[in-house]
Design an enzyme around this catalytic site. Structure first.
Site, PDB file in Angstrom:
ATOM      1  N   TYR A 162      40.719  49.261  39.018  1.00 33.75           N
ATOM      2  CA  TYR A 162      41.772  48.450  38.398  1.00 33.75           C
ATOM      3  C   TYR A 162      42.997  49.316  38.101  1.00 33.75           C
ATOM      4  O   TYR A 162      44.127  48.958  38.454  1.00 33.75           O
ATOM      5  CB  TYR A 162      41.257  47.803  37.115  1.00 33.75           C
ATOM      6  CG  TYR A 162      42.257  46.861  36.472  1.00 33.75           C
ATOM      7  CD1 TYR A 162      42.425  45.567  36.955  1.00 33.75           C
ATOM      8  CD2 TYR A 162      43.044  47.274  35.397  1.00 33.75           C
ATOM      9  CE1 TYR A 162      43.353  44.705  36.380  1.00 33.75           C
ATOM     10  CE2 TYR A 162      43.968  46.420  34.815  1.00 33.75           C
ATOM     11  CZ  TYR A 162      44.107  45.138  35.312  1.00 33.75           C
ATOM     12  OH  TYR A 162      45.038  44.297  34.752  1.00 33.75           O
TER      13      TYR A 162
ATOM     14  N   SER B 236      49.897  47.075  34.484  1.00 38.53           N
ATOM     15  CA  SER B 236      49.078  47.220  33.282  1.00 38.53           C
ATOM     16  C   SER B 236      49.388  48.575  32.663  1.00 38.53           C
ATOM     17  O   SER B 236      49.884  49.481  33.335  1.00 38.53           O
ATOM     18  CB  SER B 236      47.592  47.153  33.663  1.00 38.53           C
ATOM     19  OG  SER B 236      46.764  47.566  32.602  1.00 38.53           O
TER      20      SER B 236
END
Length: 278
Positions: free
Chosen positions: A195, A182
C-alpha cells in the site's frame, strides 16, 4: 513618486497580471475552498471506486455542483445505488461503468475511452479513488500475490486508465486528474508494504506527468491525501480506532471539488494533505 513613474508601475502590474491572470491556490486555499453552486457545471468527471466511501461521496458532491458523473467500480449494485442517489438529488444523469481494475486490461480501458467519447463526447476530469489496502505485515513476510494485486489496483491500473483516457482529457479546456495518495505514500512507514509503495509510486507518476505535460497542454495532475477518514478501509487498517473521532468523507469534500473546478487552474504537481498535522 512622479505621475510618469506611477503610470509605468501600473502598466507593469497590468502586464504581469495579463501574463499570469490567476495565481495558483495555496494548500490552505484548497482545503478551505467554498464552492460556488455551479462551479462544475458543464464538466464530465469520472470517479473510480465510486460505489462507496470517499468515491461515493465525491460522486454525489460533484453532481451537486453541476457535473455529469461517470461512476466506475467493480460492484454494479453499489453503482446503481449511487446512480439513484444522484438522480434523487436532481443531478444530471450519471453513467455506470462497471470495471474490476484488478482484472482489467489496457484494451478494456481503450474501449472505455471509445465508449465515453461516443456516448458522452467529453471528459474533463478523473478522480482516481479506487484502492486496495492489502496486508499490514513486514515486507519479508508479504504474500507476493497480494502484493501484485495491490500494485495493480492502486498503481498500474491507475496509470493505464490515465494513459487510455488522455486523448479525451487533452480535448478538455482544463483537464484535471486527481490521484489518491496517503501519508504512508509521502512518508513510507514500516509494515504498510505494498500500500505504501503503491502510493509512493502514484505520487511519482503525478510528478512525471506534470513535468511532461505542463508546457504543452492545459492538463493538471495532482494528488490528494485525505488523511484519517471514516471509511471501511480505515476501519480495517485501524480496527481499534474510534471511528467517531475521524472526519467523514463529507467533511473533506472542499478539496476534492476545488481540484476539479477551474479555481485550481495553475495548481500542478501538488500533493495536497487535507488534514495536515499541526
Amino acid at each position: 513618486m512622479s505621475d510618469n513613474v506611477k503610470q509605468s508601475a501600473t502598466e507593469q502590474n497590468h502586464q504581469a497580471a495579463a501574463q499570469n491572470p490567476r495565481q495558483p491556490l495555496t494548500h490552505d486555499d484548497i482545503r478551505q475552498f467554498v464552492p460556488p453552486v455551479d462551479c462544475l457545471d458543464g464538466k464530465t468527471i469520472l470517479v473510480t471506486g465510486a460505489g462507496d466511501g470517499i468515491g461515493r461521496v465525491a460522486a454525489l458532491t460533484y453532481a451537486r455542483y453541476g457535473a455529469t458523473v461517470l461512476l466506475l467500480g467493480r460492484t454494479s449494485s453499489k453503482l446503481e445505488y449511487v446512480y439513484d442517489e444522484i438522480e434523487s438529488l436532481g443531478g444530471k444523469q450519471p453513467a455506470m461503468l462497471p470495471m474490476n481494475l484488478e482484472g482489467a486490461t489496457y484494451a478494456d480501458m481503450q474501449q472505455l475511452e471509445g465508449l465515453i467519447n461516443k456516448e458522452v463526447g467529453q471528459l474533463d476530469g478523473i478522480l482516481h479513488n479506487a484502492g486496495m489496502l492489502g496486508q499490514l505485515t513486514p515486507l519479508e513476510m508479504y504474500d507476493v500475490d497480494t502484493f501484485a494485486q495491490v500494485m495493480k489496483v492502486n498503481f498500474t491500473a491507475t496509470f493505464m486508465l490515465t494513459q487510455a483516457l488522455l486523448p479525451l482529457l487533452k480535448d478538455a479546456d482544463h483537464g484535471s486528474i486527481v490521484f489518491t495518495s496517503s501519508t504512508v505514500g509521502t512518508h513510507p512507514r514500516a509494515f504498510w508494504g505494498a500500500y505504501a509503495l503503491s502510493k509512493q509510486a502514484v505520487e511519482g507518476m503525478s510528478d512525471i506527468f506534470t513535468q511532461e505535460t505542463q508546457n504543452t497542454t492545459n492538463l493538471r495532475f495532482n494528488c490528494i491525501n485525505p488523511g484519517g477518514t471514516r471509511t471501511n478501509m480505515r476501519a480495517h487498517a485501524y480496527p481499534g480506532e474510534n471511528p467517531m473521532s475521524l472526519k467523514t468523507p463529507e467533511d473533506i469534500m472542499a478539496g476534492y471539488v476545488c481540484l476539479m473546478s477551474d479555481a485550481s487552474i495553475g495548481v500542478r504537481g501538488q500533493v495536497v494533505d487535507l488534514q495536515p498535522k499541526d
